[in-house]
Design an enzyme around this catalytic site. Structure first.
Site, mmCIF file in Angstrom:
data_model
loop_
_atom_site.group_PDB
_atom_site.id
_atom_site.type_symbol
_atom_site.label_atom_id
_atom_site.label_comp_id
_atom_site.label_asym_id
_atom_site.label_seq_id
_atom_site.Cartn_x
_atom_site.Cartn_y
_atom_site.Cartn_z
ATOM 1 N N VAL A 126 0.021 0.697 -5.180
ATOM 2 C CA VAL A 126 -0.993 1.710 -4.895
ATOM 3 C C VAL A 126 -2.275 1.058 -4.380
ATOM 4 O O VAL A 126 -2.891 1.567 -3.441
ATOM 5 C CB VAL A 126 -1.269 2.580 -6.140
ATOM 6 N N GLY B 241 -1.753 0.005 -0.781
ATOM 7 C CA GLY B 241 -1.619 1.210 0.039
ATOM 8 C C GLY B 241 -2.928 1.950 0.205
ATOM 9 O O GLY B 241 -3.323 2.306 1.321
ATOM 10 N N GLU B 242 -3.618 2.172 -0.905
ATOM 11 C CA GLU B 242 -4.885 2.898 -0.836
ATOM 12 C C GLU B 242 -5.930 2.098 -0.072
ATOM 13 O O GLU B 242 -6.686 2.652 0.726
ATOM 14 C CB GLU B 242 -5.391 3.225 -2.240
ATOM 15 N N SER B 243 -5.960 0.790 -0.295
ATOM 16 C CA SER B 243 -6.920 -0.051 0.413
ATOM 17 C C SER B 243 -6.678 -0.009 1.921
ATOM 18 O O SER B 243 -7.608 0.207 2.700
ATOM 19 C CB SER B 243 -6.824 -1.497 -0.076
#
Length: 131
Positions: free
Chosen positions: A47, A50-52
């Site tokens: 996560v 992915g979020e970064s």
């Protein structure tokens, strides 16, 4: 106030940015140092990369008048990795005036999909941010 960059968490996790545009971004991260007690890459690490990566790409789209702030993220994990590096490939699904949505596919060194992350970012005007 620093509004853009990899940030301390991404740096601590060893995330390396390889390619960056609003439409497509690529990064990689070592499994070592980012595992859970069973020795496989932690789901939260999926996560984080992915979020970064989705936020980096959204900020490219938003710059210079807006900044992207995440409002929703989800992840589906389908396989684990216990060594080497993982690669995240981020693809824009929506690049709008106030929202962006990116899909990030995280794969192992054999190009097997490990997880799929999706993030939606709100594009907030820079002049409305608090110092």
């Amino acid at each position: 106030m620093k509004l853009r960059g990899l940030g301390p968490l991404a740096e601590k996790m060893g995330i390396e940015l390889l390619e960056l545009s609003a439409e497509r971004a690529v990064a990689r991260m070592p499994v070592e140092g980012n595992t859970q007690p069973l020795g496989v890459l932690h789901g939260g690490a999926h996560v984080v990369i992915g979020e970064s990566l989705g936020s980096f790409a959204a900020n490219v789209w938003a710059h210079p008048t807006h900044v992207a702030v995440g409002i929703e993220v989800n992840a589906s994990h389908s396989r684990s990795a216990s060594s080497g590096y993982v690669t995240a490939v981020c693809t824009a699904l929506v690049l709008g005036k106030t929202l962006t949505t990116h899909e990030i596919v995280i794969s192992d060194e054999q190009d097997r999909r490990l997880s799929t992350v999706r993030i939606t970012n709100f594009l907030r005007p820079v002049d409305q941010l608090r110092s």
